[in-house]
Design an enzyme around this catalytic site. Structure first.
Site, PDB file in Angstrom:
ATOM      1  N   THR A  51      38.758  52.162  41.658  1.00 16.87           N
ATOM      2  CA  THR A  51      37.617  52.444  41.032  1.00 16.87           C
ATOM      3  C   THR A  51      37.353  53.922  40.979  1.00 16.87           C
ATOM      4  O   THR A  51      36.724  54.523  39.962  1.00 16.87           O
ATOM      5  CB  THR A  51      36.426  51.438  41.233  1.00 16.87           C
ATOM      6  OG1 THR A  51      36.798  50.303  41.320  1.00 16.87           O
ATOM      7  CG2 THR A  51      35.498  51.483  40.516  1.00 16.87           C
ATOM      8  N   ASP A 238      40.933  49.055  33.008  1.00 21.43           N
ATOM      9  CA  ASP A 238      40.950  48.473  34.263  1.00 21.43           C
ATOM     10  C   ASP A 238      41.685  47.250  34.293  1.00 21.43           C
ATOM     11  O   ASP A 238      41.461  46.323  33.654  1.00 21.43           O
ATOM     12  CB  ASP A 238      39.456  48.489  34.912  1.00 21.43           C
ATOM     13  CG  ASP A 238      39.158  47.955  36.497  1.00 21.43           C
ATOM     14  OD1 ASP A 238      40.192  48.353  37.065  1.00 21.43           O
ATOM     15  OD2 ASP A 238      38.223  47.623  36.592  1.00 21.43           O
ATOM     16  N   GLU A 239      42.133  46.922  35.820  1.00 21.23           N
ATOM     17  CA  GLU A 239      42.880  45.536  35.870  1.00 21.23           C
ATOM     18  C   GLU A 239      43.881  45.081  34.736  1.00 21.23           C
ATOM     19  O   GLU A 239      43.730  44.032  34.246  1.00 21.23           O
ATOM     20  CB  GLU A 239      41.883  44.490  36.052  1.00 21.23           C
ATOM     21  CG  GLU A 239      40.561  44.466  36.886  1.00 21.23           C
ATOM     22  CD  GLU A 239      40.934  44.256  38.485  1.00 21.23           C
ATOM     23  OE1 GLU A 239      42.256  44.172  38.715  1.00 21.23           O
ATOM     24  OE2 GLU A 239      40.180  44.108  39.075  1.00 21.23           O
ATOM     25  N   GLN A 269      48.462  41.591  42.007  1.00 19.22           N
ATOM     26  CA  GLN A 269      46.890  40.816  42.030  1.00 19.22           C
ATOM     27  C   GLN A 269      46.558  40.119  40.791  1.00 19.22           C
ATOM     28  O   GLN A 269      45.593  39.965  40.434  1.00 19.22           O
ATOM     29  CB  GLN A 269      45.910  41.810  42.408  1.00 19.22           C
ATOM     30  CG  GLN A 269      45.987  42.404  43.806  1.00 19.22           C
ATOM     31  CD  GLN A 269      44.768  43.135  44.262  1.00 19.22           C
ATOM     32  OE1 GLN A 269      43.686  42.496  44.233  1.00 19.22           O
ATOM     33  NE2 GLN A 269      44.916  44.370  44.236  1.00 19.22           N
ATOM     34  N   ARG A 619      41.700  40.692  51.189  1.00 19.32           N
ATOM     35  CA  ARG A 619      40.190  40.857  51.428  1.00 19.32           C
ATOM     36  C   ARG A 619      39.508  41.486  52.598  1.00 19.32           C
ATOM     37  O   ARG A 619      38.522  41.871  52.505  1.00 19.32           O
ATOM     38  CB  ARG A 619      39.303  39.693  50.679  1.00 19.32           C
ATOM     39  CG  ARG A 619      39.863  39.216  49.555  1.00 19.32           C
ATOM     40  CD  ARG A 619      39.599  40.196  48.428  1.00 19.32           C
ATOM     41  NE  ARG A 619      41.057  40.726  48.038  1.00 19.32           N
ATOM     42  CZ  ARG A 619      41.327  41.599  47.504  1.00 19.32           C
ATOM     43  NH1 ARG A 619      39.990  42.535  46.998  1.00 19.32           N
ATOM     44  NH2 ARG A 619      42.430  42.322  47.074  1.00 19.32           N
TER      45      ARG A 619
END
Length: 770
Positions: A51, A238-239, A269, A619
């Site tokens: 980000t 993004d992503e 991911q 995480r």
DNA sequence: TAGGCCCGCGTTTTT
DNA sequence: CGCGGGCCTA
């Protein structure tokens, strides 16, 4: 939407005043920011600062005067990500971040474009965006018309097919055989076409259409496409690993000739394959955009060495990968703990007690805040055991995700009323609220109205208006309809000069909706509170249509973040988050990886499940605790569980395994046969030492004969509830809802006010005294 | 029309 | 086991 005047000069000045754009960035991150020309793929592993790269890149482009804020197209998947991006850009470049009008979700940007050119696909620019509830209702009507057995072919499953088609960019004419077209006796395509036709008549579209219509417009009208090419000088995504085919095509179309496209993502991911995401998109980026620069961000700022290594060892088993090796400067830390336990209750107990221990702190470790700890489960049914335990031990917890605010029935009802005011021809809204609250207009009458409207080719509202002038309806149906129309007309009048939230309040009062909810002792109060919250959030919008657009696209409301409480969520909900301590329970074959997922998608799904496991482990910042059990109650039945293959794939050097009971060896035996039956190859042979340690229970597993299954736990039959055993005002515990006070006793039912949720519930199942 | 009963089914869900 | 949808009856 107003556009602030171009002010590139001041942006450059601002950049000069912020020479720290690049300080603190590592060389790869800096390269990812500075490489602004041509196609760039940034492979950003978990916790590598993606980000930050995206926002700094935006700031850099603006500061260099390469584009003005509205000439940057920056797309995300979630509103949350878009919001965060905007906030962080604001920190870098200040107020000019306001001009980033084309920073948003795929859907919100596509909706903007579609509203501008709606007439080209046969819609008015005021088109309505359907939620899945409306979608199903619409399909139901079509199925009824087509005499389709709705037991065999549910509208919901067909909605899923439509979604899949739309994700792939397939309009009805492009759907080939197979892939769902065989639905309801090869009627799939026809039904899909009928659905699309109905949408057009209703001046509505579903989420998939937002993109699909965009594709249609942009491919058929080169002149329009050209205006967007001129407009969007830089495209950021993004992503990227989560993009579906439709989004991929959309991006290809909108990418300007300069090919200033920067996609950020992580193939490891990608966990939304079942929603149409194509990992392939990111895998083939270099082929799609020849000469593309690929920049790998591999320096991880989040996790300790053991955690990264454990995650890496696991994901290594996947085949289709671009490949990254994350590294960190963080020395040592604790190994990933793998814990075998007897059953689900023991697992919840273990997790809760471990949390208490960490919360208290030890001589060597500072106390942890509750909010530093999270439990990540594969499926939401696994949450219940943890909630029970947390309630029992009074550990504050927050379920993240869960039922979404705008999907609650009362909120949808309220919105349907508003939609009807805004566009009286909204048949789906009409259908939703015509008998809510009950007005004596039953199913038969509603069906008659719908049919009548269809025959006349008008909206239901118009049909009703006409019908009540005639004598075609029996008085029993006509009287309430006349009453409703009278109310509706009055509301319509009021809406002209009444603040939207006041209008809603009036409608819900006059219609008796509030009264209906007040009469519901179970959860009426909660629903009234939710409606209050809706009203408050509406106050920020000055007109109704702006609010309704917001509701359909920005389906989340800033809820309170839960304060200092333990977080409980699914693995999917955990993406993008991080916690010092992460618990990963339920690592058992069939649960994780999910049996159903593998049945449906085979090896491909298995790899996605593995990516989910990877997301879970990564995480964690400092401590990760994986657990599995021997016995688990699934839908009230006891089942023997065997450890997940993912447990075996963890590299032994980074893992510390313990077992409470020694049953794990038996689990390993049955795992062999399970694999045989499923046709999967375990990654070790019987003679090898399993990765989590043959000494797990002090037994050499290679010499173990299959044994009798461990005796499953038996739970004592719950006492038959009898309200007469309880007194008013008594504090009781309920398995599902936690602690509460009895506020009323009605026959054999208790009405209990529960502390955690604040809800009143009617209880006639097992309750024990606190 | 509406309340009650029975049957079937049970991952993940950014918009 | 527990919930929701569909069907049946008052």
């Amino acid at each position: 939407m107003t556009t602030s005047p171009p002010n590139v000069q001041s942006i450059s000045q601002m950049a000069a005043a912020h020479p720290d754009f690049f300080t603190g960035l590592n060389p790869e991150q800096e390269a990812a920011v500075r490489t602004v020309q041509g196609p760039v793929l940034v492979l950003a592993g978990a916790g590598t600062g993606k980000t930050r790269v995206l926002t700094t890149r935006i700031a850099h482009i603006l500061a260099q005067g390469l584009a003005r804020p509205w000439e940057i197209l920056c797309v995300t998947f979630t509103n949350k990500a878009a919001r965060e991006m905007r906030e962080r850009a604001q920190k870098l470049i200040g107020a000019s971040a306001e001009g980033l009008q084309n920073l948003g979700t795929f859907h919100s940007i596509a909706a903007q474009i579609l509203r501008r050119h709606a007439e080209l696909v046969g819609l008015k620019s005021s088109f309505n965006i359907l939620d899945d509830d409306d979608q199903v209702r619409l399909l139901k009507a079509i199925f009824e018309q087509e005499n389709i057995d709705q037991k065999r072919y549910t509208p919901k499953s067909f909605a899923w097919h439509i979604d899949q088609w739309k994700n792939k960019g397939l309009t009805p004419d492009k759907v080939k055989g197979g892939e769902g077209s065989e639905f309801a006796g090869n009627r799939g395509v026809k039904l899909y076409q009928m659905y699309q036709d109905r949408l057009r008549i209703l001046n509505a579209c579903d989420f998939g259409d937002l993109l699909l219509h965009n594709l249609d417009i942009l491919t058929r009208h080169p002149d329009i496409l050209e205006t967007y090419h001129r407009k969007f000088k830089y495209v950021l995504v993004d992503e990227y690993q989560d993009t579906n085919v439709a989004q991929y095509l959309w991006l290809r179309l909108l990418t300007p000739a300069s090919r200033n496209l920067c996609c950020v993502g992580d193939d490891d991911q990608s966990i939304y394959g079942w929603r149409g995401a194509e990992v392939d998109n990111i895998l083939k980026f270099e082929r799609d955009y020849p000469g593309a620069k690929v920049i790998r961000l591999e320096r991880n700022y989040r996790s300790t060495r053991h955690i990264l290594a454990a995650a890496a060892g696991l994901i290594k088993a996947n085949t289709a990968r671009l490949g990254k090796t994350l590294f960190t400067d963080q020395e040592g830390g604790e190994k990933v703990q793998v814990q075998g336990l007897w059953d689900g209750a023991a697992e919840a107990q273990f997790v809760a007690e471990d949390m208490e221990r960490l919360h208290k702190g030890t001589r060597d470790a500072n106390p942890r805040k509750w909010s530093d700890m999270a439990v990540l489960v594969r499926a939401s049914f696994q949450m219940r055991a943890f909630e029970e335990r947390f309630v029992m031990l009074q550990i504050p917890y927050t379920v993240v995700g869960g039922p979404r605010f705008f999907e609650r029935a009362e909120i949808r009802d309220a919105i349907a009323y508003l939609r009807l005011i805004q566009s009286p021809d909204d048949d789906l809204a009409f259908e939703r609220i015509i008998n809510v609250p009950k007005r004596g207009i039953g199913d038969a009458t509603v069906q008659k109205l719908l049919q009548q409207a269809r025959l006349a080719g008008v909206s239901v509202m118009t049909a009703v208006r006409d019908l009540i002038q005639t004598d075609e309806l029996p008085a029993r149906a006509k009287t309430p309809l006349v009453g409703f129309m009278r109310d509706f007309t009055r509301w319509l009048d009021l809406s002209k000069d009444m603040q939207a939230n006041v209008l809603l309040d009036t409608i819900l009062t006059d219609s008796g909706y509030y009264d209906m909810q007040r009469a519901d002792k179970t959860s009426g109060q909660t629903r009234l509170d939710n409606l209050k919250e809706l009203g408050d959030s509406m106050a920020a919008f000055d007109d109704l249509s702006a609010f309704l657009e917001h509701v359909s696209l920005v389906m989340d409301l800033e809820r309170d973040n839960g304060g200092d409480s333990v977080r409980l969520m699914t693995l999917h909900a955990a993406k993008g988050l991080e916690f010092p301590v992460v618990y990963l329970p339920g690592w058992e074959e069939g649960i994780f990886p999910s049996q159903r997922s593998m049945d449906e998608g085979g090896l491909k799904s298995l790899e996605e499940e593995r990516r989910l496991a990877y997301v879970g482990i990564t995480r964690a910042r400092e401590q990760a605790r994986i657990s599995f059990v021997a016995n688990r109650q699934v839908y009230g039945r006891w089942t023997n569980q065997i450890p997940s293959r993912f447990v075996d794939e963890l590299p032994i050097d980074n893992v510390e395994a313990t077992s409470q009971t020694g049953y794990a060896s038996q689990g390993w035996q049955s795992q062999q046969s399970r694999w045989d039956r499923a046709g999967y190859e375990p990654n070790y042979t019987k003679k090898e030492k399993p990765a989590y340690g043959g000494d797990l229970a002090g037994v050499d597993m290679s010499r173990l004969e299959p044994k009798a299954r461990p005796t499953p736990h038996r739970q004592p039959a719950p006492a038959k509830p009898s309200a007469k055993n309880f007194k008013l005002g008594e504090r009781v515990f309920h398995m599902k809802f936690g602690y509460g006070l009895i506020v009323e006793i009605e026959g054999n039912k208790l009405i209990v006010n529960f502390e955690t949720s604040g809800d009143k519930k009617v209880i006639d199942s097992f309750v024990e005294r606190a």
